[in-house]
Every structure is written in structure tokens, then in C-alpha cells.
Design an enzyme around this catalytic site. Structure first.
Site, PDB file in Angstrom:
ATOM      1  CG  HIS A   9      -1.744   1.269   1.306  1.00  0.00           C
ATOM      2  ND1 HIS A   9      -2.611   1.645   0.300  1.00  0.00           N
ATOM      3  CD2 HIS A   9      -1.811   2.240   2.240  1.00  0.00           C
ATOM      4  CE1 HIS A   9      -3.178   2.792   0.630  1.00  0.00           C
ATOM      5  NE2 HIS A   9      -2.711   3.173   1.796  1.00  0.00           N
TER       6      HIS A   9
ATOM      7  CG  ASP B  88      -0.536   6.130   2.125  1.00  0.00           C
ATOM      8  OD1 ASP B  88      -1.733   6.013   1.845  1.00  0.00           O
ATOM      9  OD2 ASP B  88      -0.015   5.643   3.142  1.00  0.00           O
TER      10      ASP B  88
ATOM     11  CG  ASP C 276      -5.249   3.503   4.182  1.00  0.00           C
ATOM     12  OD1 ASP C 276      -5.648   3.135   5.308  1.00  0.00           O
ATOM     13  OD2 ASP C 276      -4.339   4.319   4.023  1.00  0.00           O
TER      14      ASP C 276
ATOM     15  CG  HIS D  98      -6.364   7.207   1.123  1.00  0.00           C
ATOM     16  ND1 HIS D  98      -5.934   6.460   0.057  1.00  0.00           N
ATOM     17  CD2 HIS D  98      -5.579   6.852   2.162  1.00  0.00           C
ATOM     18  CE1 HIS D  98      -4.943   5.692   0.436  1.00  0.00           C
ATOM     19  NE2 HIS D  98      -4.699   5.910   1.714  1.00  0.00           N
TER      20      HIS D  98
END
Length: 1005
Positions: A62, A64, A186, A428
Site C-alpha cells: 500500500h 500512499d 485504506d 485519501h
């Protein structure tokens, strides 16, 4: 952004009970793996066993796109003292690990990072990557530019950022890279509109990670973690989406994190080693898997083997996973089949079972991770970032439309960078305001750079469209005003004569009011299109605005005039000239502003009162503040209010001590009430003769914190409507959802935070209805905000937050924004619109138009100019004004018009109304688009899925059946384009978006 679910503290208690119950013995047994076929898609899936527990292990990372570090810092791996994360090393390492063993699988999500890495690879690596994708060993999931937030994002920008991610993938890797699964692991809550968009993109399903702790407990116990999300009551079965809520968010099972960033034990299979642990580790792994299996409906479970920025040393992870798979499957009398898998393979296995599934028709807001941690603060965090992002979309649409209409060349790269900048902003931890300050600054840098370049694109396109591309006038750049939010615009302030070019990005004529800041107090305005002199009013810029820190210009007034019917996708141009009259706007002695609809005044408490003159409706508007809770975050009761979490210290908002005053300005164009609450909260309330809404121009900051108290500022609209605990909010700016105070439809709510637990995202609009009186009240917003109705008849919206403690969910700094050495000042707009609903079509259409004006307002450019140039421009402007030859029906909107590939054009049309919103406007509508556009005719047309990466006729998503026996059919009710006798008819049903690629023939200018 990783956050462990507290439910897993209970796992150890369940282990003994599990074995004691005998459930372990009832799981069926299996045989070894079959060989993998060298093809992408479902044919690349490892074999499953019908009589065993199939454990789908999904290696993933993951990554970001900005959070604790900037996008570039994450990619290159710098600033490791903040976080050890380097995406380039992840992708380098994963590719090598996949090439080393054909059984391995990996999924990748963030196209922004993947594209950045791809551009830096040599031909050998590129060939390897294409092979891995074509063999299904590397699978692209999600596929958007970033993994977007679902609360603060507008559907327009969501569609765009998925479209651009899909295009990069499709152009580079072909059909095997086409994503089929939504992967929203997420984001902090999940919207119904997001699911609807995924269904319209032709996805087979979605998997997400975060779910309210009470909802999760209920679903685990009822085996309803997997369901069919009925995401649109308007689109019906076409918007049904199979959805999986994952057991462990997106983390590996506890104790099985093998990454270099982890501290768990490796798999040690040397029997001569004193640290040999295979038997013990396999036993622990099986125990965890079997507990998870008890909470799901089938003999398939998915285990996410990855976390934030894992796999920087991929071989370390894969070598341990290889052993875990090998020794678990080799176990005597094994009851499980452990395989490398992907979300696509997992959903295919479930789909093949032909089961019926439970359903859900609302959304997953608000999200709470524990009784005192409602993630509703980020709905309002960093309000200036949220506004900047919304303005970015406004300018991006104008840029794309003008390039498509004028066939402007040599600006492809700038437009691509703008698309990508807006894709980053949807992340996000971007538009949410949950990033570190240094990252927020970098997001603004990225977006500003693209918007600055877009100003040149728009300028060049307008000059080309006018036929004056090579004229002396065109050598002057048309400047955009990116600081109108603080009443600052260089070309209008420093010139005695200038032009204002107003471009309308909407597909319907728009009449609106133009405001440009000036230094003097007397001006004349002339339309250069038709020679008309509109009425002009000079109004003072409020003192609070003039004192905003960092505002360096000297403008003290604004020229205000009404533009009448700016053509759709069209332009009007005005000259504005200073004259010698000395007219100074003075406040008037009246104590109210009014028109035939409203009477607005300030009461003795310093609150604003609005009375509807012809209806039994009253509203009191007021400002208040919550004190943010502060704690040590060691337990639930000590949770602080922060960037993610809204947790007020007290059970009600505090009132401001009114120490201000008000001034009233009335004129032929606008009436204004300048209302000062104190030295850091103020507003301007406006009504216009031709408009039916009231404009609230609010300003908050710098929020004082010398008292060491964090504050969260709200505005409240208190009405006399009887609303029975019910209100309505939009979902990503599109369909409306019903909200009921202190209630969730999915479970019996036990609410420990009665304020924050009733807050919802308001991307576009929040609405109250009094069904008995047939009264309706709407508040429309210019950016995403958190809002609620905590008392019948009330609407409150959070405007600004300044807090002094972190909430301990990872960002590790307080939400304490400053600028120019002081607390941040925020200025924004609400439209208040309401009354008796006599004609549903007319009333709701006005709501839609107001929302569109706030999302896609006319874009203003201008430049100093002399009189001789004005005469030349006048002669040309009479022949060009609009990109459309005819007006579309009022319930149809051009969502997308942009240059595509090989000189084609991407077009999206949408129906603006929901079923039942109107009588006539909610009906299906047919549009002939052949002669719609003034700059080109259509030679051929192809319809695609919403993401424009697959022909609609070729998309065949999985079919799922709900427990109510309604089968999702991906091909059901899909429209075809009717082309005959030079007519191209497009039928649009309520809330439908249809996407087309057009081959066009250009018309000469």
C-alpha cells in the site's frame, strides 16, 4: 495509512474455543496445486479445491501518494527519518522476485507511482513487466491515478482520475492490464457513489479494508462481510456491486509480517537449527485462518500479505511466503489449500459457487474505529486544500473543453500533468487534509504549477478560437485570477482599462454575477459581444478580507455586474474602464436587506435572521465552536480531536460573545450585509434581484489559540421545519442519501459520541424536508465539509479547525495550520435555497443549477488592453461565442469533453435527475448529438464503459445473485447508440452517465 482494528485483540481468546468446538475437524481436505496456465485474467489463477479451505494469499503493497512524506520523497525513498519508504525499490524488488518463481503473484494499485517508475526503466525491464502482466503474475488492481478518498471527493474528479490511470495502463500494456476490481483498502469510510462508479466501469467487485467497529462485529458474527452493494436506486441492477469487507483491514495475519520493516519471526525450516519453527508457525497460521473462515460464508478466505510500503526487499517476504505455502500444504491430512492469489481470482472463486448473497443499499459513513474515534474530522480538515482541489477541477474541465473545441496543439504534456496533479489530489491523504503540513504544501505546489500552465492553455485556445491567434492582441497573455478568493487579481487592480473574458464550462447558458477587485471607485463595463453596457455597482471589499495575512494588493473595492446568458461552453468578453466620477459606496442606515422573497437582518444576539416573505419559513444563521478534546490517546476515552478524528470535549457547541457590528450596502446589482461577529469571524450575506438563493460569504481565522484550546468552527442554520430526525446529504456530489440522527440501518447503534457520530460528508449539498408543510431547505457548499442535523430543523456545517493535539492515527502532528506567521484564514461560500415545493421540476432544477455553479463556475481571465484592440476584438467576437449549436435539455449535462487519442474526442453525457425528483425532469431523455457541437461534426462513435478503457459491448462483468433473487446482469438495460440519416440519438435514463469516443471532422474557424 495503517490502523490496526481492535477486534483482533480478541483473537487469542477465540483460539482455544475454536479447537474445543470441533470446527477445525469439519473443514474439508484437498490435493496439491495444478499447474498455472500462462495467461492473464482468471486463467492465470492457481487451482482451488472444492472441498478444502482455500486460503488466497495476496502479496501487495500500500503506497500512499503522499502522506507523511511528499510524492517524490516516497518514490525516491528520501527523508527516511520520517518513514522508511521508497517506491522505486519496491517495484524494482518485486519484479525480480516475480521473475524468480512463476508461482508467485503480486498486485499493484497506484498508477501514479507505477507510471513514474515505468518511465525510468530500460527495455529489458519493460519487456519483463509486460510478460508478467500478460501472464497474470503481476495484476493491476484499482488502476486509478491514486487510491482516492470517498468522503471529500467529487464524482467528476473521481471519474477523471480513474480514466487517466486506465488510459496510461491500456496504452502501455494492453487489455491484460485492465483492472477488474476496486481496491479501496485504506479510505476512512466508503461512499455509495464510489461503488456505483465501479459498477459503471464494468468492475466485477470491490474489496475494502475499513468498516465501523460495531458494523464489523455484527457482520463477522452474521457472516455478512461479503454482500451485494445496491449502490444506486436509480440505475438499479446495473449498479449492483459485489463487495468484500476484509478481516484484517489490509495487514498480514498477526505474527506473519515478513517484510524488512517488520519484527515477526521468519520461517525457519532447517531441522538441525535450534530455532526450527515450521510446525509451530504453521499451526499458528492455520489457527488464524480457521478463525477468519468461521466469519465468512464460503470455503475461500483472502489474506492480505502486505502493508504500507512493504516489499522494498521483496525476496525476503516471498521466500518466507513460499515456505509458509509449502509446509502448510504438505502438512499431513491438510485441510487447507494455500495459494498465491489476487483479488480477481478470489472473487472468481466465490462467483463460481453460484450462491446468494446479502445486500446493502446505504453507505459506510461515518466510520468509527472505536467508541470515541469517529473519523469525521477529516470531512473538514484543511479547508483551503479542499477548496483549491475543487477549483482545480473547475479549471481542468475548462482547459480540456477548450483544447477539444479548438484542436489546440503542443499542449498535450501540460494537460497530462494537470490530469495527473488532480489525480494526486484525490488521494485519501490529500484532499482529506490528513497529511503532514510539508506534504500539504507540496500538494499545493503540484496543483498550482498545473493551474498556472493551464492559464496559458486557456489563453491560447481563446485567441485561436477568436481567429486572432496571430494578432497583436493575442501576443498578450490572458491572465487567470487564482486569488479571487481573497479579492485579489493583478490585471484588474493595476489597469485603468482591461478586458474580462468569462468562459462557461457548463453545457447550458449561465447568468451570473462577476466580481473583480479594483483600486478605484468608479468604472464602466461594456459587453464586447453585443455592445451592451450592463448595470455596474461598486461595493467595498470587507475590512476582514483586506486584512487577511499575506494579501499584499491594494484593491479596496469590487466591480460587480451581471452577465446574462453566457453561452454553453462559450465565452463573453467585457471591457472594464475606470472613469472620472467619484462615486464612493457608503453603508446605509437601513437595518435589513430584502427582496420579494426574503427579509434578512441581524437580531439582538448578533445572529442573522432570514424570513421568507410569502411562506411560513424562518432561519436563524449563527456561528459557534466546539472545543477539541485533548488526551494522551492511550485508551479510547483519552482520544484527542485531530486531523482524522472529530471529538468535541463538550456535548454542545459554544456560542461566540458577539462583539461585532454590521453594515449594509444596497444598489441596483446586489444588496450586501457585511456582518462582523468578532475580530476573526465575519461574513457577507448577499441577495441579488434575479436570484432566488442567498449567498453567505464566510470568513474564519486566524483562530486564536493563545488560551491553549483547540477550536472547531461551525455555522448553523436553524429553521422552523419539522424534520423528524431526518436530513439528506449528497454522495460525492451526485445521488442523495437519507440520514437519520442516532441511527444506522445495518445494526443497532450504541453511540458514545452523539455529535461526531452524527456527522456526514457534505460534498455538494445538505437538505432538510418538512413533508407536512412541503417545505425544503438546502445549503450548498463550495468545498467538501462535515455536516449534520443535530436538532430537528437545524443544519450545521464545520468551516475550519485548528487543534493542538495529534489524534495518534499516524500523521504525528497537530492540525495547526498557519500562514504568514499567523493561524490560517479561510474564506468560503454557502448558498441557502429553500421554500415551498410547488413545482418539483422547477425547484429541483434550481438546486441542480446552483450546485453546478459552485462546482463549475464561469472561469474568468483578463488582461490590460487599449481602445484600438477593443474595436478589433468587437468585430471578431460577434461570430464566436459557443461551443454548442443548440441547447441541451435542462436535465442533461456534458460531464466530459476532452481531447483523447489519435485526434478523437472523449464525451460523457449525464442525466442530472434522480428517479422521482421531478415529474418531467426525471423522465428518460433523448439527445441528438450529431450537430450538437459548433467546432466539429461526428463521423463515428463508440460507446465505452465509464472509464473509457473498454468498449461497452465487450464488457461482461460477473453476475451475482442477492438473497432477494435479483440477479446483477452486466448487460441488462445497456443502451446502444442509434445512428441513422445523419442523426445520432443518445437516450439517457435518470442518473445515467454514458461515455463515448468520437471520431470527428473539424470545421474551419
Amino acid at each position: 495509512m495503517l490502523q490496526y482494528d481492535f477486534l483482533f485483540l480478541l483473537l487469542s481468546l477465540a483460539l482455544a474455543q475454536f479447537f474445543a468446538s470441533g470446527d477445525a475437524a469439519r473443514i474439508p481436505r484437498t490435493t496439491p496445486d495444478a499447474a498455472t496456465t500462462k495467461k492473464c485474467g482468471f486463467e492465470a489463477c492457481h487451482a482451488i479445491h472444492p472441498n478444502k479451505l482455500n486460503i488466497h494469499m495476496v502479496p501487495h503493497t500500500h503506497d500512499d501518494v503522499g502522506w507523511l512524506k511528499t510524492v517524490d520523497q516516497y518514490y525516491f525513498g528520501s527523508r527516511s527519518t520520517i518513514q522508511k519508504a521508497g517506491v522505486q525499490y519496491i517495484l524494482d524488488s518485486v519484479i525480480k522476485a516475480l521473475l524468480a518463481d512463476s508461482n508467485r503473484r503480486f498486485i499493484y494499485v497506484e498508477t501514479a507511482f507505477f507510471w513514474k517508475w515505468w518511465l525510468r526503466q530500460n527495455e529489458k525491464v519493460r519487456a519483463d513487466v509486460k510478460m508478467l502482466i500478460n501472464e497474470g503474475r503481476l495484476e493491476i488492481i484499482g488502476g486509478a491515478w491514486s487510491m482516492n478518498d470517498e468522503a471529500c471527493t467529487h464524482y467528476h474528479s473521481l471519474v477523471d482520475q480513474f480514466t487517466w490511470g486506465f488510459r496510461r495502463l491500456n496504452d502501455t500494456f494492453g487489455s491484460c492490464s485492465r483492472p477488474r476490481i476496486g481496491w479501496q483498502i485504506d479510505p476512512f469510510g466508503h461512499s455509495r457513489e464510489q461503488a456505483s462508479l465501479f459498477a459503471q466501469m464494468g468492475f466485477d467487485g470491490m474489496l475494502f479494508g475499513r468498516i465501523d467497529y460495531q458494523d464489523k462485529e455484527n457482520r463477522l458474527s452474521n457472516k455478512t462481510m461479503e454482500f451485494i452493494w445496491k449502490s444506486s436506486p436509480n440505475l438499479g441492477k446495473r449498479a449492483n456491486l459485489f463487495t468484500t469487507a476484509m478481516f484484517n483491514t489490509y495487514s498480514p495475519p498477526p505474527g506473519f509480517c515478513f517484510d524488512v520493516l517488520c519484527n515477526d519471526e521468519p520461517m525457519i525450516d532447517d531441522p538441525d537449527s535450534p530455532d526450527y519453527n515450521i510446525d509451530r508457525r504453521v499451526e499458528l497460521f492455520l489457527t488464524y485462518a480457521q478463525i477468519q473462515a468461521r466469519a465468512y460464508k464460503t470455503n475461500h478466505i483472502i489474506l492480505t500479505m502486505g502493508e504500507d510500503f512493504h516489499y522494498q526487499q521483496a525476496d525476503m517476504v516471498f521466500s518466507n511466503l513460499d515456505k509458509l505455502i509449502k509446509y502448510t500444504n504438505q502438512r499431513n491430512n491438510s485441510v487447507v489449500n494455500v495459494i498465491y492469489s489476487t483479488p480477481s481470482c478470489y472473487l472468481k472463486a466465490l462467483n463460481d459457487l453460484n450462491l446468494q448473497w446479502p445486500s446493502k443499499s446505504d453507505d459506510f459513513f461515518p466510520y468509527a474505529s472505536d467508541p470515541h474515534s469517529f473519523w469525521t474530522g477529516y470531512f473538514s480538515s484543511r479547508p483551503t486544500v479542499k477548496y483549491f482541489e475543487r477549483e482545480g477541477n473547475n479549471m481542468l474541465q475548462a482547459s480540456k473543453q477548450l483544447v477539444a473545441l479548438t484542436n489546440l496543439k503542443n499542449y498535450d504534456k501540460s494537460l497530462e500533468h494537470f490530469r495527473e496533479a488532480m489525480g494526486v489530489m484525490q488521494h485519501h491523504d490529500a484532499v482529506t487534509g490528513t497529511e503532514k503540513q510539508l506534504v500539504a504544501n507540496d500538494y499545493s505546489r503540484i496543483l498550482y504549477k498545473s493551474m498556472d500552465q493551464a492559464g496559458e492553455i486557456i489563453s491560447k485556445a481563446i485567441w485561436k478560437w477568436s481567429g486572432m491567434e496571430n494578432s497583436t492582441a493575442a501576443s498578450s497573455k490572458l491572465f487567470t485570477c487564482l486569488q479571487l478568493n481573497i479579492s485579489s487579481c493583478e490585471f484588474s487592480e493595476k489597469s485603468d482599462t482591461f478586458i474580462a473574458v468569462v468562459y462557461n464550462p457548463l453545457s447550458r447558458p449561465v447568468s451570473t454575477y462577476i466580481r473583480v477587485p479594483v483600486q478605484e471607485n468608479s468604472y464602466i463595463v461594456q459587453s464586447l459581444t453585443d455592445g451592451v453596457y450592463p448595470t455596474v455597482q461598486i461595493v467595498p471589499i470587507p475590512e476582514a478580507v483586506q486584512k487577511i495575512p499575506g494579501r499584499k494588493n491594494n484593491a479596496i473595492n469590487e466591480v460587480v455586474f451581471r452577465t446574462l446568458d453566457i453561452p454553453p461552453l462559450g465565452i463573453l468578453v467585457y471591457s472594464i474602464e475606470k472613469i472620472q466620477e467619484n462615486v464612493v459606496e457608503q453603508p446605509q442606515s437601513a437595518n435589513f436587506i430584502s427582496n420579494e422573497l426574503y427579509n434578512i437582518s441581524v437580531n439582538t444576539n448578533g445572529d442573522l435572521t432570514v424570513h421568507w416573505n410569502k411562506q411560513n419559513m424562518d432561519v436563524v444563521q449563527s456561528f459557534h465552536y466546539y472545543i477539541g478534546a485533548e488526551g494522551n490517546n492511550k485508551n479510547f476515552l483519552n482520544r484527542s480531536s485531530g486531523a482524522y478524528i472529530f471529538r468535541p470535549k463538550e456535548l454542545s457547541a459554544r456560542n461566540f460573545a458577539y462583539s461585532g457590528s454590521y453594515k449594509i450596502y444596497k444598489g441596483p446589482v446586489v444588496q450586501e450585509l457585511h456582518h462582523t461577529i468578532n475580530d476573526w469571524v465575519s461574513q457577507v450575506v448577499r441577495i441579488y434581484p434575479e436570484e432566488k438563493h442567498i449567498e453567505f460569504d464566510w470568513l474564519v481565522g486566524p483562530i486564536p489559540v493563545k488560551d491553549k484550546i483547540g477550536k472547531e468552527i461551525i455555522t448553523r442554520y436553524s429553521s422552523n421545519l419539522k424534520t423528524d430526525k431526518t436530513f439528506y446529504t449528497d454522495s460525492n456530489g451526485r445521488e442523495m442519501l437519507k440520514r437519520i440522527r442516532n441511527y444506522r440501518s445495518t445494526w443497532n447503534l450504541d453511540l458514545k459520541e452523539p455529535i461526531s457520530g452524527n456527522y456526514y460528508p457534505v460534498t455538494s449539498k445538505i437538505t432538510l424536508k418538512d413533508k407536512k408543510k412541503q417545505l425544503k431547505l438546502n445549503v450548498l457548499v463550495d468545498r467538501a465539509q462535515g455536516g449534520s442535523s443535530l436538532k430537528d430543523g437545524d443544519v450545521e456545517l464545520m468551516l475550519h479547525r485548528r487543534l493542538l493535539k495529534d489524534d495518534a492515527f499516524g500523521v504525528d502532528e497537530a492540525l495547526n495550520e498557519t500562514a504568514f506567521g499567523e493561524g490560517l484564514v479561510v474564506r468560503g461560500t454557502h448558498y441557502l435555497f429553500g421554500g415551498k415545493v410547488k413545482n418539483m421540476d422547477t425547484f429541483v432544477l434550481k438546486e441542480k443549477e446552483l450546485a453546478l455553479k459552485l462546482a463549475l463556475h464561469p472561469w474568468i481571465l483578463g488582461a490590460p488592453i487599449n481602445f484600438s484592440s477593443i474595436e478589433n476584438i468587437c468585430a471578431v467576437l460577434k461570430s464566436f461565442t459557443s461551443g454548442l449549436n443548440k441547447t441541451l435539455p435542462p436535465n442533461v449535462h456534458i460531464l466530459t469533453l476532452e481531447p483523447w487519442k489519435d485526434d478523437t474526442i472523449l464525451l460523457r453525457l449525464e442525466h442530472l435527475f434522480e428517479v422521482g425528483e421531478g415529474l418531467r425532469m426525471s423522465q428518460p431523455v433523448e439527445v441528438d448529438i450529431q450537430n450538437l457541437f459548433s467546432m466539429f461534426s461526428i463521423e463515428s462513435i463508440k460507446e465505452t464503459t465509464l472509464g473509457a478503457n473498454q468498449l461497452l459491448s465487450e464488457n461482461k462483468p460477473m453476475k451475482w445473485e442477492s438473497e432477494t433473487n435479483d440477479i446483477q446482469n452486466g448487460n441488462e438495460s445497456r443502451q446502444t447508440v442509434e445512428v441513422h440519416d445523419n442523426v445520432i440519438n443518445i437516450l439517457l435514463k435518470p442518473m445515467e452517465i454514458r461515455t463515448f469516443i468520437l471520431t470527428v471532422k473539424r470545421r474551419p474557424f
